[in-house]
Scaffold this motif. Structure first.
Motif, PDB file in Angstrom:
ATOM      1  N   LYS A   1       0.831  -1.204   0.000  1.00 39.89           N
ATOM      2  CA  LYS A   1       0.000   0.000   0.000  1.00 39.89           C
ATOM      3  C   LYS A   1       0.870   1.260   0.000  1.00 39.89           C
ATOM      4  N   LEU A   2       2.011   1.202   0.699  1.00 39.49           N
ATOM      5  CA  LEU A   2       2.930   2.344   0.721  1.00 39.49           C
ATOM      6  C   LEU A   2       3.435   2.668  -0.680  1.00 39.49           C
ATOM      7  N   GLU A   3       3.790   1.638  -1.433  1.00 39.51           N
ATOM      8  CA  GLU A   3       4.288   1.840  -2.792  1.00 39.51           C
ATOM      9  C   GLU A   3       3.203   2.437  -3.685  1.00 39.51           C
ATOM     10  N   GLU A   4       2.000   1.916  -3.563  1.00 39.68           N
ATOM     11  CA  GLU A   4       0.863   2.429  -4.334  1.00 39.68           C
ATOM     12  C   GLU A   4       0.577   3.892  -3.961  1.00 39.68           C
ATOM     13  N   TYR A   5       0.619   4.180  -2.658  1.00 34.34           N
ATOM     14  CA  TYR A   5       0.364   5.538  -2.190  1.00 34.34           C
ATOM     15  C   TYR A   5       1.463   6.495  -2.654  1.00 34.34           C
ATOM     16  N   ARG A   6       2.688   6.034  -2.616  1.00 35.92           N
ATOM     17  CA  ARG A   6       3.827   6.849  -3.073  1.00 35.92           C
ATOM     18  C   ARG A   6       3.654   7.217  -4.554  1.00 35.92           C
ATOM     19  N   LEU A   7       3.216   6.260  -5.381  1.00 33.94           N
ATOM     20  CA  LEU A   7       2.988   6.528  -6.810  1.00 33.94           C
ATOM     21  C   LEU A   7       1.874   7.546  -7.013  1.00 33.94           C
ATOM     22  N   SER A   8       0.828   7.461  -6.184  1.00 34.05           N
ATOM     23  CA  SER A   8      -0.285   8.405  -6.334  1.00 34.05           C
ATOM     24  C   SER A   8       0.147   9.821  -5.947  1.00 34.05           C
TER      25      SER A   8
ATOM     26  N   THR B   1      -3.731  10.584 -11.238  1.00 33.70           N
ATOM     27  CA  THR B   1      -3.802  11.884 -10.564  1.00 33.70           C
ATOM     28  C   THR B   1      -5.217  12.142 -10.061  1.00 33.70           C
ATOM     29  N   TYR B   2      -6.204  11.850 -10.875  1.00 31.94           N
ATOM     30  CA  TYR B   2      -7.602  12.019 -10.466  1.00 31.94           C
ATOM     31  C   TYR B   2      -7.900  11.153  -9.240  1.00 31.94           C
ATOM     32  N   GLU B   3      -7.516   9.891  -9.303  1.00 30.06           N
ATOM     33  CA  GLU B   3      -7.749   8.973  -8.172  1.00 30.06           C
ATOM     34  C   GLU B   3      -6.997   9.448  -6.926  1.00 30.06           C
ATOM     35  N   ALA B   4      -5.775   9.942  -7.105  1.00 27.97           N
ATOM     36  CA  ALA B   4      -4.969  10.405  -5.975  1.00 27.97           C
ATOM     37  C   ALA B   4      -5.606  11.617  -5.302  1.00 27.97           C
ATOM     38  N   LEU B   5      -6.144  12.536  -6.097  1.00 29.09           N
ATOM     39  CA  LEU B   5      -6.777  13.726  -5.525  1.00 29.09           C
ATOM     40  C   LEU B   5      -8.102  13.389  -4.846  1.00 29.09           C
ATOM     41  N   ILE B   6      -8.852  12.450  -5.405  1.00 29.74           N
ATOM     42  CA  ILE B   6     -10.083  11.989  -4.751  1.00 29.74           C
ATOM     43  C   ILE B   6      -9.721  11.356  -3.408  1.00 29.74           C
ATOM     44  N   ASN B   7      -8.687  10.522  -3.404  1.00 31.56           N
ATOM     45  CA  ASN B   7      -8.247   9.877  -2.171  1.00 31.56           C
ATOM     46  C   ASN B   7      -7.757  10.900  -1.152  1.00 31.56           C
ATOM     47  N   LEU B   8      -7.000  11.896  -1.614  1.00 29.92           N
ATOM     48  CA  LEU B   8      -6.509  12.936  -0.705  1.00 29.92           C
ATOM     49  C   LEU B   8      -7.671  13.717  -0.099  1.00 29.92           C
ATOM     50  N   ARG B   9      -8.657  14.052  -0.916  1.00 30.50           N
ATOM     51  CA  ARG B   9      -9.833  14.760  -0.402  1.00 30.50           C
ATOM     52  C   ARG B   9     -10.556  13.901   0.640  1.00 30.50           C
ATOM     53  N   ASN B  10     -10.743  12.621   0.344  1.00 29.52           N
ATOM     54  CA  ASN B  10     -11.427  11.730   1.292  1.00 29.52           C
ATOM     55  C   ASN B  10     -10.642  11.585   2.595  1.00 29.52           C
ATOM     56  N   GLN B  11      -9.335  11.417   2.490  1.00 29.34           N
ATOM     57  CA  GLN B  11      -8.493  11.320   3.686  1.00 29.34           C
ATOM     58  C   GLN B  11      -8.566  12.598   4.511  1.00 29.34           C
ATOM     59  N   SER B  12      -8.547  13.728   3.827  1.00 34.99           N
ATOM     60  CA  SER B  12      -8.576  15.022   4.511  1.00 34.99           C
ATOM     61  C   SER B  12      -9.875  15.212   5.277  1.00 34.99           C
ATOM     62  N   VAL B  13     -10.985  14.899   4.643  1.00 41.10           N
ATOM     63  CA  VAL B  13     -12.290  15.038   5.298  1.00 41.10           C
ATOM     64  C   VAL B  13     -12.385  14.082   6.481  1.00 41.10           C
ATOM     65  N   TRP B  14     -11.931  12.854   6.300  1.00 37.13           N
ATOM     66  CA  TRP B  14     -11.960  11.858   7.383  1.00 37.13           C
ATOM     67  C   TRP B  14     -11.118  12.331   8.567  1.00 37.13           C
ATOM     68  N   ALA B  15      -9.888  12.768   8.294  1.00 42.38           N
ATOM     69  CA  ALA B  15      -9.007  13.241   9.365  1.00 42.38           C
ATOM     70  C   ALA B  15      -9.595  14.470  10.047  1.00 42.38           C
ATOM     71  N   TYR B  16     -10.144  15.362   9.267  1.00 41.94           N
ATOM     72  CA  TYR B  16     -10.740  16.596   9.790  1.00 41.94           C
ATOM     73  C   TYR B  16     -11.899  16.274  10.730  1.00 41.94           C
ATOM     74  N   LYS B  17     -12.801  15.408  10.291  1.00 38.23           N
ATOM     75  CA  LYS B  17     -13.991  15.100  11.092  1.00 38.23           C
ATOM     76  C   LYS B  17     -13.672  14.278  12.341  1.00 38.23           C
ATOM     77  N   THR B  18     -12.563  13.565  12.335  1.00 37.28           N
ATOM     78  CA  THR B  18     -12.211  12.769  13.506  1.00 37.28           C
ATOM     79  C   THR B  18     -11.273  13.484  14.470  1.00 37.28           C
TER      80      THR B  18
END
Length: 195
Positions: A88-95, A143-160
């Motif tokens: 997952k780290l490698e996949e995340y690094r590529l994104s 890039t599209y998938e990475a930005l969607i993931n970043l937005r989702n992670q950001s909202v999740w982290a923010y709300k928690t």
């Protein structure tokens, strides 16, 4: 067993939702001194880019703190470092790398990117038309998938985060009464419940 190994095992064995209590601890352990943040997973340029994108995704308003106020970039960095398994780290690094490649980073580094550079990137992908989004999906645009993931992670982290959970969302640490068939306005003043 090391904490990192335990977190990886918990995430792998039970799934994403089981890591939430541990994620709370990660978020709370983020330093409040943002200037002194030394990323553990991200490179310096990646950290700058993530910080600026997250700030645009969840900016500070008159009524609510922004993502930077509750250390969302630090949380994302700690989460990747402590929880993701090697694959997952490698996949995340590529994104993350795809996001950096989509930006016009000058030779002096990401520190010299302008607000418009980040804003244009987010507009292109996150404010795309329905047809453009379908094209990104069918092309498997990283890039599209990475930005969607970043937005989702950001909202999740923010709300928690503790600040948002206690001061922005409806918060009742010991709910004692169940009231059925009442409006959200009456129950919480129109606020969503904190986790």
């Amino acid at each position: 067993m090391k904490r990192r190994d335990a977190l990886k095992n918990i995430g792998a064995a039970i799934g994403y939702s089981a890591v939430i209590p541990t994620a709370f601890n990660l978020l709370q352990s983020c330093t409040s001194e943002k200037e002194k943040w030394t990323p553990l997973f991200f490179s310096v340029d990646e950290a700058i880019v993530i910080k600026n994108l997250v700030d645009l995704i969840l900016p500070k308003t008159d009524k609510t703190p922004g993502a930077l106020d509750v250390n969302v970039p630090q949380f994302i960095d700690l989460y990747a470092y402590n929880v993701y398994v090697e694959e997952k780290l490698e996949e995340y690094r590529l994104s993350i790398d795809s996001i950096l490649k989509a930006l016009p980073i000058p030779e002096t580094g990401a520190i010299d990117l302008k607000y418009e550079d980040y804003d244009n990137l987010l507009k292109k992908y996150l404010k795309a038309s329905k047809e453009e989004k379908q094209q990104y999906i069918s092309d498997k645009n990283i890039t599209y998938e990475a930005l969607i993931n970043l937005r989702n992670q950001s909202v999740w982290a923010y709300k928690t985060s503790k600040t948002i959970g206690k001061d922005v969302l409806a918060y009742d640490p010991i709910p004692a009464v169940q009231k059925g068939c009442i409006s959200v306005e009456e129950a919480t003043g129109g606020k969503a419940w904190s986790l």
